[in-house]
Motif scaffolding. Structure first.
Motif, PDB file in Angstrom:
ATOM      1  N   SER A 276       0.813  -1.224   0.000  1.00  0.00           N
ATOM      2  CA  SER A 276       0.000   0.000   0.000  1.00  0.00           C
ATOM      3  C   SER A 276       0.839   1.262   0.000  1.00  0.00           C
ATOM      4  CB  SER A 276      -0.926   0.029   1.218  1.00  0.00           C
ATOM      5  OG  SER A 276      -0.191   0.189   2.416  1.00  0.00           O
ATOM      6  N   ARG A 277       2.120   1.156   0.419  1.00  0.00           N
ATOM      7  CA  ARG A 277       3.037   2.299   0.496  1.00  0.00           C
ATOM      8  C   ARG A 277       2.497   3.381   1.430  1.00  0.00           C
ATOM      9  NH1 ARG A 277       3.110   4.531  -5.006  1.00  0.00           N
ATOM     10  NH2 ARG A 277       4.519   6.042  -4.043  1.00  0.00           N
ATOM     11  N   SER A 278       1.817   2.975   2.497  1.00  0.00           N
ATOM     12  CA  SER A 278       1.242   3.960   3.406  1.00  0.00           C
ATOM     13  C   SER A 278       1.199   3.403   4.822  1.00  0.00           C
ATOM     14  CB  SER A 278      -0.176   4.347   2.954  1.00  0.00           C
ATOM     15  OG  SER A 278      -0.809   5.151   3.924  1.00  0.00           O
ATOM     16  N   SER A 279       1.953   4.027   5.724  1.00  0.00           N
ATOM     17  CA  SER A 279       1.890   3.633   7.129  1.00  0.00           C
ATOM     18  C   SER A 279       0.516   3.927   7.715  1.00  0.00           C
ATOM     19  CB  SER A 279       2.954   4.384   7.935  1.00  0.00           C
ATOM     20  OG  SER A 279       4.254   4.010   7.557  1.00  0.00           O
ATOM     21  N   ALA A 281      -2.387   3.849   6.052  1.00  0.00           N
ATOM     22  CA  ALA A 281      -3.321   2.817   5.592  1.00  0.00           C
ATOM     23  C   ALA A 281      -3.139   1.532   6.391  1.00  0.00           C
ATOM     24  CB  ALA A 281      -3.118   2.548   4.110  1.00  0.00           C
ATOM     25  N   ALA A 282      -1.885   1.237   6.759  1.00  0.00           N
ATOM     26  CA  ALA A 282      -1.603   0.012   7.512  1.00  0.00           C
ATOM     27  C   ALA A 282      -1.830   0.176   9.007  1.00  0.00           C
ATOM     28  CB  ALA A 282      -0.156  -0.425   7.256  1.00  0.00           C
ATOM     29  N   LEU A 283      -2.091   1.405   9.463  1.00  0.00           N
ATOM     30  CA  LEU A 283      -2.188   1.679  10.898  1.00  0.00           C
ATOM     31  C   LEU A 283      -3.204   0.797  11.622  1.00  0.00           C
ATOM     32  CD1 LEU A 283      -1.670   3.242  13.504  1.00  0.00           C
ATOM     33  CD2 LEU A 283      -3.098   5.100  12.608  1.00  0.00           C
ATOM     34  N   PRO A 284      -4.430   0.645  11.127  1.00  0.00           N
ATOM     35  CA  PRO A 284      -5.373  -0.217  11.857  1.00  0.00           C
ATOM     36  C   PRO A 284      -4.868  -1.645  12.022  1.00  0.00           C
ATOM     37  CG  PRO A 284      -6.532   1.108  10.222  1.00  0.00           C
ATOM     38  CD  PRO A 284      -5.061   1.272   9.949  1.00  0.00           C
ATOM     39  N   VAL A 285      -4.247  -2.183  10.971  1.00  0.00           N
ATOM     40  CA  VAL A 285      -3.722  -3.549  11.047  1.00  0.00           C
ATOM     41  C   VAL A 285      -2.513  -3.603  11.982  1.00  0.00           C
ATOM     42  CG1 VAL A 285      -2.784  -5.478   9.717  1.00  0.00           C
ATOM     43  CG2 VAL A 285      -4.566  -4.033   8.734  1.00  0.00           C
ATOM     44  N   THR A 286      -1.641  -2.581  11.912  1.00  0.00           N
ATOM     45  CA  THR A 286      -0.469  -2.547  12.789  1.00  0.00           C
ATOM     46  C   THR A 286      -0.878  -2.551  14.251  1.00  0.00           C
ATOM     47  OG1 THR A 286       0.712  -1.239  11.119  1.00  0.00           O
ATOM     48  CG2 THR A 286       1.671  -1.324  13.311  1.00  0.00           C
ATOM     49  N   GLU A 287      -1.835  -1.696  14.594  1.00  0.00           N
ATOM     50  CA  GLU A 287      -2.287  -1.630  15.982  1.00  0.00           C
ATOM     51  C   GLU A 287      -2.919  -2.949  16.406  1.00  0.00           C
ATOM     52  OE1 GLU A 287      -5.153   1.094  18.863  1.00  0.00           O
ATOM     53  OE2 GLU A 287      -4.625   1.776  16.854  1.00  0.00           O
ATOM     54  N   ASP A 288      -3.633  -3.580  15.480  1.00  0.00           N
ATOM     55  CA  ASP A 288      -4.295  -4.836  15.800  1.00  0.00           C
ATOM     56  C   ASP A 288      -3.287  -5.947  16.083  1.00  0.00           C
ATOM     57  OD1 ASP A 288      -7.121  -6.088  15.771  1.00  0.00           O
ATOM     58  OD2 ASP A 288      -5.942  -7.499  14.583  1.00  0.00           O
ATOM     59  N   VAL A 289      -2.258  -6.070  15.242  1.00  0.00           N
ATOM     60  CA  VAL A 289      -1.289  -7.150  15.453  1.00  0.00           C
ATOM     61  C   VAL A 289      -0.410  -6.881  16.671  1.00  0.00           C
ATOM     62  CG1 VAL A 289      -1.269  -7.759  12.998  1.00  0.00           C
ATOM     63  CG2 VAL A 289       0.447  -6.166  13.871  1.00  0.00           C
ATOM     64  N   VAL A 305       1.219   3.223  19.008  1.00  0.00           N
ATOM     65  CA  VAL A 305       1.204   2.853  17.589  1.00  0.00           C
ATOM     66  C   VAL A 305       0.775   4.015  16.695  1.00  0.00           C
ATOM     67  CG1 VAL A 305       0.269   1.253  15.871  1.00  0.00           C
ATOM     68  CG2 VAL A 305       0.882   0.411  18.145  1.00  0.00           C
ATOM     69  N   PRO A 306      -0.311   4.739  16.997  1.00  0.00           N
ATOM     70  CA  PRO A 306      -0.634   5.909  16.158  1.00  0.00           C
ATOM     71  C   PRO A 306       0.474   6.961  16.159  1.00  0.00           C
ATOM     72  CG  PRO A 306      -2.528   5.289  17.481  1.00  0.00           C
ATOM     73  CD  PRO A 306      -1.374   4.495  18.002  1.00  0.00           C
ATOM     74  N   LEU A 307       1.096   7.181  17.310  1.00  0.00           N
ATOM     75  CA  LEU A 307       2.204   8.127  17.364  1.00  0.00           C
ATOM     76  C   LEU A 307       3.349   7.644  16.480  1.00  0.00           C
ATOM     77  CD1 LEU A 307       3.454  10.684  18.656  1.00  0.00           C
ATOM     78  CD2 LEU A 307       4.362   9.186  20.453  1.00  0.00           C
ATOM     79  N   ALA A 308       3.638   6.355  16.534  1.00  0.00           N
ATOM     80  CA  ALA A 308       4.715   5.792  15.715  1.00  0.00           C
ATOM     81  C   ALA A 308       4.393   5.894  14.230  1.00  0.00           C
ATOM     82  CB  ALA A 308       4.959   4.331  16.105  1.00  0.00           C
ATOM     83  N   ALA A 309       3.122   5.702  13.878  1.00  0.00           N
ATOM     84  CA  ALA A 309       2.739   5.729  12.466  1.00  0.00           C
ATOM     85  C   ALA A 309       2.947   7.092  11.830  1.00  0.00           C
ATOM     86  CB  ALA A 309       1.276   5.303  12.312  1.00  0.00           C
ATOM     87  N   ASN A 397       9.201   0.945   7.816  1.00  0.00           N
ATOM     88  CA  ASN A 397       8.506   1.872   8.719  1.00  0.00           C
ATOM     89  C   ASN A 397       7.523   1.127   9.612  1.00  0.00           C
ATOM     90  OD1 ASN A 397       9.829   4.001   7.498  1.00  0.00           O
ATOM     91  ND2 ASN A 397       8.081   4.650   6.281  1.00  0.00           N
ATOM     92  N   VAL A 398       6.677   0.321   8.983  1.00  0.00           N
ATOM     93  CA  VAL A 398       5.624  -0.387   9.717  1.00  0.00           C
ATOM     94  C   VAL A 398       6.225  -1.388  10.698  1.00  0.00           C
ATOM     95  CG1 VAL A 398       3.691  -1.984   9.475  1.00  0.00           C
ATOM     96  CG2 VAL A 398       3.899  -0.049   7.910  1.00  0.00           C
ATOM     97  N   ALA A 399       7.286  -2.077  10.273  1.00  0.00           N
ATOM     98  CA  ALA A 399       7.938  -3.026  11.179  1.00  0.00           C
ATOM     99  C   ALA A 399       8.476  -2.315  12.419  1.00  0.00           C
ATOM    100  CB  ALA A 399       9.065  -3.756  10.450  1.00  0.00           C
ATOM    101  N   GLY A 400       9.085  -1.143  12.223  1.00  0.00           N
ATOM    102  CA  GLY A 400       9.592  -0.371  13.353  1.00  0.00           C
ATOM    103  C   GLY A 400       8.482   0.142  14.244  1.00  0.00           C
TER     104      GLY A 400
END
Length: 430
Positions: A276-279, A281-289, A305-309, A397-400
């Motif tokens: 997706s090339r977007s942190s 866009a991935a934010l909901p999934v990142t926070e969930d995992v 997580v939102p602050l990190a995104a 980015n998302v991994a971090g």
């Protein structure tokens, strides 16, 4: 549970393989073919569904987090530790980028024409960070106008950094007014549960969405344009790979965490960031995992997580600007001294905050170039391959963004072993 986890992971893998194959087929039939359009539309719908959930999820989750953090004795220590680990990982990433750029010397062997050196239309500045912290309105809405041919199109978007500021302010106010704020906090908790349920439904579409996004990326970008900037591309992707598969696992091991377990849980968010090339866009999934797969408490993850995104970007704000700045200096034959490399490090460690809420690594690159006194036109040399590089940058980015909350929670003794063992299957099946 292990079977369910493998089942969802297998579905995602099959979706990515199918998307890759369909992308090459669509590229052979032409970018305007029905298959290419289908891949584009399906991918855009999936990303739009996720982005639609970002604002209500971030807003309600942060308010709920503020309400819960009041009962934690170590709330201040959590915030300080989070920011410290942001800086530590960024420092490591930018150092790797500098070393690789000096060893590979991408600017010396570049085959890109100087005619493509055009100053970008957007540039980063430290003043943007200060302005970005102050919401323009209570909804965090921003309007942008683009000129296409003879028409002008105005679009509305949300500045996530401003939404975080608004949510923190409202959350603190609701807590401070005591009993009068209790009904609002109860309503907010109910709304958060509702949006999380909707998120589960959207996550089930991940195999289809990631396949379509990957196929569309093949159709749109291909890989031919990498040849003129081959050394530069190698330097960037080598740095990204070292951070993702060497540095992060070592940091996990040093803190008593399993890299295998981390990647098993975080991989859906990482791969979504890649396609997706977007942190955001991935934010909901990142926070969930992070919560359901890695066992980070919701009260902390909803804040971190939102602050990190919006401010934690080892790919876009550390590795990429370091390699790019040295590339531009080498291309124009401008010598860099020890003080310049120190500036690169400082800008990379602090600069992601200065570009928070803005779009694209080009903004971060222009901030680095202007700080070093290098020609901004040099950024234009790299625009042709930026989408391809952006895929790897966003994945890191998302991994971090998942890594730091996990490490901080582990060091503070907050990880829930039961949730951590449960893995990512719950996110797909709840």
């Amino acid at each position: 549970m292990q079977t369910l986890r493998r089942s969802f992971g297998l579905q995602v893998l099959i979706g990515m393989i199918a998307g890759l194959a369909l992308g090459f087929v669509a590229r052979g039939t032409g970018a305007g073919s029905g298959l290419a359009e289908t891949l584009r539309i399906v991918g855009e719908i999936f990303v739009q569904l996720l982005k639609t959930l970002v604002v209500p999820l971030v807003f309600t989750a942060i308010i709920a987090s503020i309400a819960a953090l009041r009962d934690l004795d170590n709330a201040r220590r959590l915030v300080i530790s989070t920011l410290a680990w942001f800086a530590i990982t960024a420092l490591i990433a930018v150092s790797i980028g500098i070393v690789l750029a000096l060893v590979i010397q991408p600017g010396v062997t570049a085959g890109v024409s100087a005619a493509s050196a055009v100053a970008p239309t957007t540039a980063g500045s430290w003043l943007d960070f200060l302005r970005g912290l102050v919401p323009a309105n209570i909804l965090g809405l921003e309007a942008s106008t683009k000129l296409t041919d003879d028409t002008a199109r105005t679009a509305l978007s949300f500045n996530v950094l401003q939404i975080i500021v608004i949510a923190i302010t409202i959350g603190i106010a609701a807590v401070r007014i005591g009993d009068a704020g209790a009904p609002f906090l109860a309503f907010n908790a109910s709304a958060l549960a509702l949006f999380r349920r909707i998120l589960r439904w959207v996550i089930r579409l991940t195999p289809i969405g990631t396949g379509a996004l990957l196929g569309n990326a093949i159709v749109r970008y291909g890989w031919q344009s990498l040849s003129a900037l081959g050394a530069f591309s190698i330097a960037v992707y080598a740095g990204l790979a070292i951070v993702l598969f060497v540095v992060y696992p070592l940091l996990l091991l040093a803190n008593g965490l399993s890299p295998r377990r981390f990647f098993a849980a975080a991989w859906p968010a990482i791969q979504l960031g890649f396609v997706s090339r977007s942190s955001i866009a991935a934010l909901p999934v990142t926070e969930d995992v992070v919560e359901r797969g890695l066992g980070v408490p919701r009260t902390y993850a909803a804040f971190a997580v939102p602050l990190a995104a919006t401010t934690k970007m080892d790919g876009c704000a550390a590795i990429y600007p370091a390699v790019s700045a040295i590339f531009v200096a080498q291309y124009y034959g401008i010598p860099l001294h020890a003080a310049d490399y120190v500036l690169i490090v400082l800008v990379s460690v602090l600069g992601s905050s200065a570009t928070a809420g803005l779009t694209g690594a080009v903004v971060m690159l222009t901030l680095t170039l202007s700080t070093l006194g290098l020609p901004l036109e040099g950024a234009g040399l790299l625009l042709a391959i930026d989408p391809i590089l952006d895929m790897g940058r966003t994945a890191v980015n998302v991994a971090g963004q998942a890594l730091v909350p996990t490490i901080v929670a582990k060091r503070q003794g907050l990880l829930d072993p039961a949730l951590q063992d449960a893995g990512t299957a719950q996110a797909a099946t709840a």
